[in-house]
Design a protein around this motif. Sequence first.
Motif, PDB file in Angstrom:
ATOM      1  N   PHE A   1      14.654  13.824 -17.756  1.00 17.36           N
ATOM      2  CA  PHE A   1      14.904  14.576 -16.531  1.00 17.36           C
ATOM      3  C   PHE A   1      13.584  14.978 -15.862  1.00 17.36           C
ATOM      4  N   VAL A   2      12.633  15.421 -16.688  1.00 19.78           N
ATOM      5  CA  VAL A   2      11.317  15.811 -16.155  1.00 19.78           C
ATOM      6  C   VAL A   2      10.651  14.593 -15.496  1.00 19.78           C
ATOM      7  N   THR A   3      10.715  13.445 -16.168  1.00 16.69           N
ATOM      8  CA  THR A   3      10.108  12.232 -15.612  1.00 16.69           C
ATOM      9  C   THR A   3      10.758  11.870 -14.284  1.00 16.69           C
ATOM     10  N   PHE A   4      12.085  11.909 -14.274  1.00 21.16           N
ATOM     11  CA  PHE A   4      12.813  11.549 -13.055  1.00 21.16           C
ATOM     12  C   PHE A   4      12.380  12.432 -11.892  1.00 21.16           C
ATOM     13  N   ASN A   5      12.251  13.739 -12.176  1.00 20.49           N
ATOM     14  CA  ASN A   5      11.876  14.652 -11.097  1.00 20.49           C
ATOM     15  C   ASN A   5      10.442  14.446 -10.639  1.00 20.49           C
ATOM     16  N   THR A   6       9.576  14.090 -11.581  1.00 19.35           N
ATOM     17  CA  THR A   6       8.183  13.805 -11.190  1.00 19.35           C
ATOM     18  C   THR A   6       8.157  12.629 -10.226  1.00 19.35           C
ATOM     19  N   ILE A   7       8.906  11.577 -10.571  1.00 20.64           N
ATOM     20  CA  ILE A   7       8.914  10.390  -9.721  1.00 20.64           C
ATOM     21  C   ILE A   7       9.563  10.708  -8.379  1.00 20.64           C
ATOM     22  N   ARG A   8      10.564  11.601  -8.419  1.00 21.32           N
ATOM     23  CA  ARG A   8      11.207  11.983  -7.160  1.00 21.32           C
ATOM     24  C   ARG A   8      10.209  12.686  -6.235  1.00 21.32           C
ATOM     25  N   LEU A   9       9.361  13.537  -6.835  1.00 21.99           N
ATOM     26  CA  LEU A   9       8.339  14.220  -6.033  1.00 21.99           C
ATOM     27  C   LEU A   9       7.320  13.211  -5.497  1.00 21.99           C
ATOM     28  N   THR A  10       6.961  12.229  -6.349  1.00 26.77           N
ATOM     29  CA  THR A  10       6.028  11.183  -5.906  1.00 26.77           C
ATOM     30  C   THR A  10       6.612  10.478  -4.687  1.00 26.77           C
ATOM     31  N   MET A  11       7.893  10.189  -4.773  1.00 30.81           N
ATOM     32  CA  MET A  11       8.550   9.446  -3.705  1.00 30.81           C
ATOM     33  C   MET A  11       8.639  10.289  -2.439  1.00 30.81           C
ATOM     34  N   TYR A  12       8.773  11.612  -2.617  1.00 37.43           N
ATOM     35  CA  TYR A  12       8.828  12.504  -1.459  1.00 37.43           C
ATOM     36  C   TYR A  12       7.542  12.359  -0.648  1.00 37.43           C
ATOM     37  N   ASN A  13       6.455  12.189  -1.379  1.00 31.51           N
ATOM     38  CA  ASN A  13       5.148  11.975  -0.792  1.00 31.51           C
ATOM     39  C   ASN A  13       5.121  10.736   0.116  1.00 31.51           C
ATOM     40  N   TRP A  14       6.007   9.785  -0.186  1.00 26.53           N
ATOM     41  CA  TRP A  14       6.016   8.518   0.529  1.00 26.53           C
ATOM     42  C   TRP A  14       7.033   8.475   1.662  1.00 26.53           C
ATOM     43  N   LYS A  15       7.762   9.580   1.853  1.00 28.11           N
ATOM     44  CA  LYS A  15       8.925   9.461   2.742  1.00 28.11           C
ATOM     45  C   LYS A  15       8.548   9.095   4.190  1.00 28.11           C
ATOM     46  N   ASP A  16       7.404   9.615   4.662  1.00 24.82           N
ATOM     47  CA  ASP A  16       7.000   9.274   6.031  1.00 24.82           C
ATOM     48  C   ASP A  16       6.655   7.796   6.143  1.00 24.82           C
ATOM     49  N   GLU A  17       5.941   7.306   5.145  1.00 25.45           N
ATOM     50  CA  GLU A  17       5.564   5.890   5.171  1.00 25.45           C
ATOM     51  C   GLU A  17       6.810   5.005   5.153  1.00 25.45           C
ATOM     52  N   ILE A  18       7.797   5.432   4.351  1.00 30.40           N
ATOM     53  CA  ILE A  18       9.024   4.637   4.254  1.00 30.40           C
ATOM     54  C   ILE A  18       9.722   4.599   5.612  1.00 30.40           C
TER      55      ILE A  18
ATOM     56  N   ILE B   1      20.611  14.170 -34.528  1.00 31.49           N
ATOM     57  CA  ILE B   1      20.947  13.289 -33.402  1.00 31.49           C
ATOM     58  C   ILE B   1      21.156  14.113 -32.125  1.00 31.49           C
ATOM     59  N   ALA B   2      21.867  15.250 -32.273  1.00 27.31           N
ATOM     60  CA  ALA B   2      22.133  16.084 -31.097  1.00 27.31           C
ATOM     61  C   ALA B   2      20.824  16.629 -30.528  1.00 27.31           C
ATOM     62  N   ALA B   3      19.960  17.151 -31.417  1.00 29.01           N
ATOM     63  CA  ALA B   3      18.689  17.710 -30.940  1.00 29.01           C
ATOM     64  C   ALA B   3      17.852  16.614 -30.288  1.00 29.01           C
ATOM     65  N   SER B   4      17.853  15.427 -30.891  1.00 25.88           N
ATOM     66  CA  SER B   4      17.077  14.313 -30.331  1.00 25.88           C
ATOM     67  C   SER B   4      17.579  13.969 -28.944  1.00 25.88           C
ATOM     68  N   LEU B   5      18.917  13.896 -28.817  1.00 23.66           N
ATOM     69  CA  LEU B   5      19.500  13.534 -27.521  1.00 23.66           C
ATOM     70  C   LEU B   5      19.130  14.556 -26.451  1.00 23.66           C
ATOM     71  N   ILE B   6      19.242  15.844 -26.824  1.00 17.41           N
ATOM     72  CA  ILE B   6      18.955  16.896 -25.843  1.00 17.41           C
ATOM     73  C   ILE B   6      17.486  16.827 -25.414  1.00 17.41           C
ATOM     74  N   LEU B   7      16.597  16.712 -26.418  1.00 18.89           N
ATOM     75  CA  LEU B   7      15.167  16.659 -26.093  1.00 18.89           C
ATOM     76  C   LEU B   7      14.835  15.428 -25.261  1.00 18.89           C
ATOM     77  N   ALA B   8      15.425  14.276 -25.654  1.00 17.86           N
ATOM     78  CA  ALA B   8      15.161  13.037 -24.918  1.00 17.86           C
ATOM     79  C   ALA B   8      15.659  13.181 -23.476  1.00 17.86           C
ATOM     80  N   LEU B   9      16.846  13.790 -23.308  1.00 17.08           N
ATOM     81  CA  LEU B   9      17.394  13.975 -21.959  1.00 17.08           C
ATOM     82  C   LEU B   9      16.494  14.876 -21.120  1.00 17.08           C
TER      83      LEU B   9
END
Lengths: 226, 303
Positions: free
Chosen positions: B193-210, B181-189
């Motif tokens: 985290f990687v997904t969140f940061n990818t989307i954050r970078l995508t959004m950075y791309n949009w900051k001027d438009e926003i 369970i611990a290993a699963s939680l760590i890996l899932a987290l």
Amino acid sequence: MIHFDSVSKIYNGNCAALEDINLRIKAKEFISLAGPSGAGKSTLLKLLICEEKPTQGKVFLDKQNLSLVKPKDLPAIRRKIGMVFQDFRLLANRTIYENVAFAMEVVGGTNDEIKQDVPQVLDVVGLADKAEYFPNHLSGGEKQRVAIARALIHRPSVILADEPTGNLDLLNTWDIVKLLLKINELGTTIILATHNREVINNLGRRVITLDKGKLIRDEEKGRYIL
Amino acid sequence: MFKTNLIRILKTGFQNFWRNSWLSIATISVIFLTLSVITALVLLNVVSQSVVANLQNKVDISAYFHTQTPEDDILDLRKHLVDLPEVEAVNYISREDALESFREKHDDNEILMQSIAELNDNPLQASLNIKSHTASQYQGIVSFLEKDEYKSMVDKINYHQNKEVIERVSSLAANIGTGGIAASLILALMAIFVTFNTIRLTMYNWKDEISVMRLVGAGNWYIRGPFLVEGVIYGLLAALASLIISYPLLYLVSPKITSFLPEVDLLYFFEANIWQIIALLIIVGVALGCISSAIAIRRYLRA
């Protein structure tokens, strides 16, 4: 219509972008805001669209004190104003038609109104045949005309143009200025911030000159003098 | 007006998704990887739990009774044992049964058979074979059997000989459980985290438009809406991709795992729980896409 009452804007405690500005602008006026780069022209416009708040004094638009506007009411203020920038600031991901329509969508225009008005305004700026192009397919002058169409579409009471000809050649510069004059004739107040001496001298309209954040001259039918 | 705005937001969301197809594919790939990691972790936990359960199933204890103990007393004790919550099953082996199975087992050993025949009496003891739910519960059952009222009946309990093995199995089971369970939680987290940061970078791309949208006077929800729609599309497509890839993969791999560990049938687990798995993937995918977009866009919407 617009009133700056002893307005100062000071950045980081000691860098004064504007100092004690007192200014009244009536409806339907065409104002040139003159002055060299760094004089405070852009800051003055930013105060009007609430991108900045004054450090001292009050700014009024249609008798509304802009310092007291809550963040949730900002969109409503910005819809009263049309804004044109030196770098055009178009939505790169949308077509020309969609860029202009967007400004109407946000003010709650219906689909029918959008279908009717957008082609008309694109016609006014001379881009009816490029409605389905994307901004990166257009020249600088054309992009600026799209920006003006967008600023115009929701019939704002005032259009603020911040160095709209800064990136354009002479021919395009005059196209844009003529367009702004035409819009002004139709009853919209125009504030044109520019450091282009030739443009200002040829307009023969009211000129407000800023230098180092201070209002140094305000003349009807003025000229660019520094 | 609400309906018109909703339609416009949905349309713009789809349009952005389509017009920025490379960015969309990149983001979907990252969410897809995250969902695949989560699916793999779920399946891995199924494998480890099956292995542990199987291991625990092999552990039991037997209590042997003095030969003179009446059968009724033993059956009575059996009833009491069955009532204990930690006891899963109790099997009674009478002295005759024990002799019978002994004979079967040593059928080919003539000397042993002869010596048994020479004895007038059955030398073997009756016993109760006790199985608990988990290995750690045997200590409690043994204490129950060692109570004064049963002490005179019980000759020996093989727990004491097997104690070390039972304890090892018990701690192994607990470790695999919590470790998994611990290993699963760590890996899932990490994946989240990687997904969140990818989307954050995508959004950075949009900051001027926003910022342009804000200057034109668009309300925050009108700006945010299409990005959330896009986030939902990312999540849905990533979940779909993850399902499409994992099913045939399991179809190929599962028989191989079953030949190794006969008690594990991943394909069966996958098919039996397909709706739960679909729901899990869609919920995690959509939540990841949507919440990451909402958080990432927040900083660009501040007035």
